[in-house]
Design a protein around this motif. Structure first.
Motif, mmCIF file in Angstrom:
data_model
loop_
_atom_site.group_PDB
_atom_site.id
_atom_site.type_symbol
_atom_site.label_atom_id
_atom_site.label_comp_id
_atom_site.label_asym_id
_atom_site.label_seq_id
_atom_site.Cartn_x
_atom_site.Cartn_y
_atom_site.Cartn_z
ATOM 1 N N ASP A 78 0.809 -1.223 0.000
ATOM 2 C CA ASP A 78 0.000 0.000 0.000
ATOM 3 C C ASP A 78 0.841 1.271 0.000
ATOM 4 O OD1 ASP A 78 -2.358 -1.345 -0.208
ATOM 5 O OD2 ASP A 78 -2.959 -1.110 1.892
ATOM 6 N N ALA A 79 2.154 1.130 0.141
ATOM 7 C CA ALA A 79 3.042 2.286 0.008
ATOM 8 C C ALA A 79 3.387 2.574 -1.450
ATOM 9 C CB ALA A 79 4.324 2.057 0.806
ATOM 10 N N ASN A 80 3.002 1.666 -2.353
ATOM 11 C CA ASN A 80 3.283 1.847 -3.772
ATOM 12 C C ASN A 80 2.351 2.879 -4.398
ATOM 13 O OD1 ASN A 80 5.326 -0.048 -3.723
ATOM 14 N ND2 ASN A 80 4.038 -1.738 -4.422
ATOM 15 N N SER A 81 2.554 3.131 -5.683
ATOM 16 C CA SER A 81 1.729 4.097 -6.417
ATOM 17 C C SER A 81 0.415 3.490 -6.896
ATOM 18 C CB SER A 81 2.496 4.614 -7.633
ATOM 19 O OG SER A 81 2.720 3.559 -8.565
ATOM 20 N N GLY A 82 0.343 2.156 -6.960
ATOM 21 C CA GLY A 82 -0.835 1.494 -7.489
ATOM 22 C C GLY A 82 -0.825 1.344 -8.992
ATOM 23 N N LEU A 83 0.127 1.921 -9.658
ATOM 24 C CA LEU A 83 0.227 1.810 -11.107
ATOM 25 C C LEU A 83 0.851 0.465 -11.490
ATOM 26 C CD1 LEU A 83 1.382 5.451 -11.921
ATOM 27 C CD2 LEU A 83 -0.923 4.487 -12.115
ATOM 28 N N LYS A 84 0.817 0.130 -12.763
ATOM 29 C CA LYS A 84 1.348 -1.142 -13.217
ATOM 30 C C LYS A 84 2.811 -1.288 -12.824
ATOM 31 C CE LYS A 84 1.501 -4.130 -17.272
ATOM 32 N NZ LYS A 84 1.173 -4.268 -18.712
ATOM 33 N N GLY A 85 3.145 -2.440 -12.249
ATOM 34 C CA GLY A 85 4.503 -2.663 -11.766
ATOM 35 C C GLY A 85 4.723 -2.245 -10.337
ATOM 36 N N ALA A 86 3.778 -1.485 -9.766
ATOM 37 C CA ALA A 86 3.872 -1.037 -8.367
ATOM 38 C C ALA A 86 2.492 -1.117 -7.723
ATOM 39 C CB ALA A 86 4.432 0.383 -8.296
ATOM 40 N N PRO A 87 1.918 -2.337 -7.643
ATOM 41 C CA PRO A 87 0.526 -2.479 -7.199
ATOM 42 C C PRO A 87 0.355 -2.242 -5.700
ATOM 43 C CG PRO A 87 1.533 -4.628 -7.458
ATOM 44 C CD PRO A 87 2.534 -3.635 -7.974
ATOM 45 N N TRP A 88 -0.867 -1.902 -5.330
ATOM 46 C CA TRP A 88 -1.248 -1.865 -3.921
ATOM 47 C C TRP A 88 -1.550 -3.277 -3.433
ATOM 48 C CZ3 TRP A 88 -4.658 2.340 -6.169
ATOM 49 C CH2 TRP A 88 -4.059 3.602 -6.022
ATOM 50 N N ARG A 89 -1.656 -3.431 -2.129
ATOM 51 C CA ARG A 89 -1.977 -4.733 -1.533
ATOM 52 C C ARG A 89 -3.465 -4.865 -1.208
ATOM 53 N NH1 ARG A 89 -3.734 -8.630 -0.154
ATOM 54 N NH2 ARG A 89 -2.870 -10.386 1.019
ATOM 55 N N THR A 90 -4.138 -3.767 -0.888
ATOM 56 C CA THR A 90 -5.536 -3.850 -0.470
ATOM 57 C C THR A 90 -6.443 -3.083 -1.421
ATOM 58 O OG1 THR A 90 -5.455 -1.899 0.975
ATOM 59 C CG2 THR A 90 -4.842 -4.027 1.948
ATOM 60 N N VAL A 91 -7.650 -3.615 -1.568
ATOM 61 C CA VAL A 91 -8.666 -2.939 -2.371
ATOM 62 C C VAL A 91 -9.100 -1.650 -1.672
ATOM 63 C CG1 VAL A 91 -10.944 -3.176 -3.441
ATOM 64 C CG2 VAL A 91 -9.412 -5.157 -3.305
ATOM 65 N N ALA A 92 -9.070 -1.651 -0.356
ATOM 66 C CA ALA A 92 -9.433 -0.439 0.391
ATOM 67 C C ALA A 92 -8.525 0.727 0.032
ATOM 68 C CB ALA A 92 -9.380 -0.716 1.891
ATOM 69 N N MET A 93 -7.244 0.457 -0.078
ATOM 70 C CA MET A 93 -6.305 1.517 -0.462
ATOM 71 C C MET A 93 -6.670 2.072 -1.831
ATOM 72 S SD MET A 93 -3.726 3.271 0.520
ATOM 73 C CE MET A 93 -2.385 4.283 -0.120
ATOM 74 N N ALA A 94 -7.001 1.192 -2.758
ATOM 75 C CA ALA A 94 -7.380 1.634 -4.098
ATOM 76 C C ALA A 94 -8.664 2.465 -4.064
ATOM 77 C CB ALA A 94 -7.553 0.421 -4.999
ATOM 78 N N CYS A 95 -9.690 1.990 -3.361
ATOM 79 C CA CYS A 95 -10.958 2.713 -3.295
ATOM 80 C C CYS A 95 -10.788 4.084 -2.657
ATOM 81 C CB CYS A 95 -11.989 1.902 -2.525
ATOM 82 S SG CYS A 95 -12.566 0.420 -3.392
ATOM 83 N N ASN A 96 -9.928 4.177 -1.658
ATOM 84 C CA ASN A 96 -9.731 5.444 -0.957
ATOM 85 C C ASN A 96 -8.867 6.424 -1.749
ATOM 86 O OD1 ASN A 96 -11.229 4.492 1.210
ATOM 87 N ND2 ASN A 96 -9.430 3.753 2.320
ATOM 88 N N THR A 97 -8.016 5.911 -2.633
ATOM 89 C CA THR A 97 -7.018 6.747 -3.299
ATOM 90 C C THR A 97 -7.410 7.170 -4.704
ATOM 91 O OG1 THR A 97 -5.280 5.621 -2.027
ATOM 92 C CG2 THR A 97 -4.586 6.880 -3.960
ATOM 93 N N VAL A 98 -8.007 6.254 -5.463
ATOM 94 C CA VAL A 98 -8.297 6.538 -6.873
ATOM 95 C C VAL A 98 -9.335 7.655 -6.987
ATOM 96 C CG1 VAL A 98 -9.256 5.569 -8.994
ATOM 97 C CG2 VAL A 98 -7.647 4.239 -7.624
ATOM 98 N N ALA A 99 -9.065 8.612 -7.839
ATOM 99 C CA ALA A 99 -9.920 9.789 -7.982
ATOM 100 C C ALA A 99 -11.234 9.453 -8.680
ATOM 101 C CB ALA A 99 -9.186 10.875 -8.769
#
Length: 259
Positions: A27-48
């Motif tokens: 979850d410290a990553n950017s979430g982009l390809k090659g640097a994925p997040w670990r949790t779906v919660a992180m994605a839901c909270n971060t993605v605009a």
């Protein structure tokens, strides 16, 4: 040449992006390809919101700590219902909250583990597990437009697998629901009744096709509720409760004879 330059600039202005969640992510990553997040919660909270962004979930079982809410215009796409599984540890018992609960009245939509309250979502390609009925509801979609729900396997929720209220231009297709209902025919003074594995109420151009909905009565003394049911937050009938352009076809519905 000037026309081509203008077209190129227009294409370059599109801001939609794809983000990734993987079992080996961080979850410290950017979430982009090659640097994925670990949790779906992180994605839901971060993605605009509003840009058509997509959250891609890889293969594996992803255990989440709390309710997941998709922002307007964000899509959630797994690797397939047999390859990606979401387990959300938000536990709620309507019968502990309301003894002798009536499924027509005691509905608790705020306790569904995935919440959609916007437009232009694609939600597809994963299983959602209610953990032996310890979780109340699967997906709650309220006041939405342009939503596609596809290739989902939703199972073992206490009250309902998918509930759509005021869902416009929305499609549910090629999905499976198993053992997601609550029944209490003896609810005191309120008529009793059953919930539905898939519930819907109000909306224009809702399409439900090529799905499998099954209740085996695996939670006794309940014997399984409806495969599909028209249900509002409270059980009521009025001129405002309209379904226009509703299409339901090619679905398999299995419920116990004693349900």
């Amino acid at each position: 040449m000037k026309a081509l330059a203008i077209i190129a600039l227009g294409l370059g202005s599109v801001s939609a992006a794809e983000y990734h969640v993987e079992m080996n992510g961080n979850d410290a990553n950017s979430g982009l390809k090659g640097a994925p997040w670990r949790t779906v919660a992180m994605a839901c909270n971060t993605v605009a919101a509003d840009d058509g962004n997509v959250i891609n979930i890889g293969e594996g079982t992803f255990t989440e700590a709390g309710i997941l809410t998709l922002k307007n215009g964000v899509s959630l796409i797994g690797a397939g219902a047999t390859r990606t599984k979401l387990v959300v540890n938000h536990f709620f018992s309507l019968t502990d909250a309301v003894p002798n609960a009536n499924p027509h009245v005691n509905t608790f939509p705020g306790h569904f583990v995935i919440q959609l309250h916007g437009n232009n979502h694609v939600v597809k390609g994963f299983a959602l597990d209610g953990q032996d009925k310890r979780c109340h509801g699967g997906i709650f979609a309220a006041h939405t437009r342009g939503v596609i729900l596809e290739d989902l396997f939703v199972s073992n929720f206490r009250y309902c697998g998918l509930w759509m209220i005021d869902a416009n231009d929305t499609t549910l297709r090629f999905s499976k629901f198993k053992n997601n209902t609550y029944g209490n025919p003896k609810a005191a003074g309120e008529g009793g009744g059953d919930s539905g594995a898939v519930q819907y109420h109000r909306g224009v151009n809702l399409s439900i096709h090529d799905n499998h909905m099954e209740e085996t009565g695996n939670l006794r003394p309940d014997f399984g509720g409806y495969a599909m049911k028209a249900q509002d937050r409270n059980y009521s009938v009025s001129s405002a409760n309209v379904l226009e352009g509703l299409k339901i076809y090619n679905n398999t519905l299995i419920v116990p004879s004693g349900g």
